[in-house]
Design an enzyme around this catalytic site. Sequence first.
Site, PDB file in Angstrom:
ATOM      1  N   ASP A 122       0.860  -1.173   0.000  1.00  0.00           N
ATOM      2  CA  ASP A 122       0.000   0.000   0.000  1.00  0.00           C
ATOM      3  C   ASP A 122       0.909   1.240   0.000  1.00  0.00           C
ATOM      4  O   ASP A 122       2.043   1.176   0.466  1.00  0.00           O
ATOM      5  CB  ASP A 122      -0.881  -0.049   1.258  1.00  0.00           C
ATOM      6  N   ASP A 157      -0.028   5.042   0.813  1.00  0.00           N
ATOM      7  CA  ASP A 157      -0.189   6.070   1.851  1.00  0.00           C
ATOM      8  C   ASP A 157      -0.342   5.456   3.234  1.00  0.00           C
ATOM      9  O   ASP A 157      -1.261   4.676   3.467  1.00  0.00           O
ATOM     10  CB  ASP A 157      -1.396   6.952   1.522  1.00  0.00           C
TER      11      ASP A 157
END
Length: 571
Positions: free
Chosen positions: A33, A35
């Site tokens: 992922d 952020d």
Amino acid sequence: MRRDRERDQCRSARVDPGSDRFPPGLFDAVLLDRDGTLVEDVPYNGDPEKVRPVPGAREALDRLRTAGLRLAVVTNQSGLARGLFTHDELRRVNARVEELLGPFDAWQICPHGERDGCGCRKPAPGLVRAAARALGTSPTRCVMVGDIGADMEAAAAAGAAGIMVPTPATRPAEVAAAPTVVEDLPAAVARILDQIGLVCPPASHGRRGTVLVVRSDAAGDVLVTGPGIRAVAAGADRVVLLCGPRGRAAADLLPGIDEIIEWPLPWIDGDPAPVDPDDMHHLTTRLTRIGADEAVIFTSFHQSPLPLALLLRMAGVPRISAISDDYPGALLDVRHRVPVGVPEPERALSLAAAAGFPLAPDDEPGLRLRDDRLPAAPAGPGEPGYVVLHPGSSVETRACPPELATRIVRVLHAAGYRVVVTGGPDERELTARVAAAGGIDLGGRTGLGELAAIIARAGALVVGNTGPAHLAAALGVPVVSLFAPTVPFGQWGPYRVPTVRLGDAGAPCRDTRATRCPVSGHPCLSAVEPGRVLAALRLLGVPADAPAGPEAVVAGPPREPAVTATGGVAR
Ligand SMILES: [Zn+2]
């Protein structure tokens, strides 16, 4: 982290230059992922100047690259749909991420908003599947690292492993539900490399002969040991399995076993018979007759291999391997240790590797059954594509509460799903009651083999933490797991198969290993809304037979199956 391990896994995981083939190992790729995981979370960031990597990110990612793992970024960017930044701004932000963190082999970005109903926005599995495809592998050979529940859910729904690196903003319920939780990105990388290293053999074994493998306990325990047994079989002339009566039917379905000896071991059973000296004498004689060159004793973490190791010594077995935290003295030749929380199939693979038996290069770490041992499925459910609900379990805490099972049948039936309710001979009353809400009752009509044949033709299985979940994993059939948290999900959850986990992972029964629910009302599961099961089936991409509505009622005698069931179902 152990440096020697890292050298081993680097050796085993490095990709040959110019070669597109991966050597065998647990994972081909790590999906990350963006952020909150790779870089500090700046909401809807369209400014490259605001990109700040999390501490240690570059070094951690370089360790993965050196080990030959491919890397992809898998990220929801609904700011695009909301018009909060442009495609061009997003491109420049991502370019800045690569400038700071090094190159990624693929980027998968969902540009949609929450209400668009796309199949890619996490927790849907679309991005994870696309990333695996882009990297030339399958989701089951990927591990996803992310900071929120949606990352873990997307990974699980695609069949990938998940490691959560929570931030202060991560919700406690999402942390509780994650299969694995570590403190930060460098720790996640260390965990991945350690897990790979655990199943790499310390040295090539080169030994053949007859190997006695042991796994007592219930069907599920035997099924999750399957990969370890296949690894031993790949390096042995002959494999003899010693198992208990409750695991026998599962043992019959496993590849790699030449002979089975069924014998109850009183120190393993939860409700043990007294030790009978004559019985132990007969067992030792029987074990002597095998003439095993060595033995590998598989156990779960709360079981001791040492009583059996003593009998095996008395039976003249010269080399014995097992996992033991207790000091084994002269009872073990290979005393192996495994950290807590490793998935059970990998725990078994790691013991086999320590004993000198790596998985064959063309084999996969997942669970598997012998196709030729699956009987014909009982008639009744009709054509493939139904949903199987298996409400029972030999352990009360791990079953689906009957009241919930009934409501699930009602809701799925109304939504146009054909629901088949299964259970053992002693669960007929339960399955009849549950199936009355609109399902097809097969209670008492399936041994473990027939149950596997039924599950093989299903679109999905809805089940607690019990043996049939592992049958589904072995058959590649998606699982909606009503998982009571009495044991760790990361260790006992369905392995390498698309899965949605439901239930309160933070309930007071967590990690108690209770066999009777210690909290009145069984709140970890009974609070599950049946609508969540419907949503889970949709997330997994399991279609209903008929459009929802009064016309969709499945009544009358079920049709005969169009195909005989020996696996090989189109999904
Ligand atoms: Zn999308």
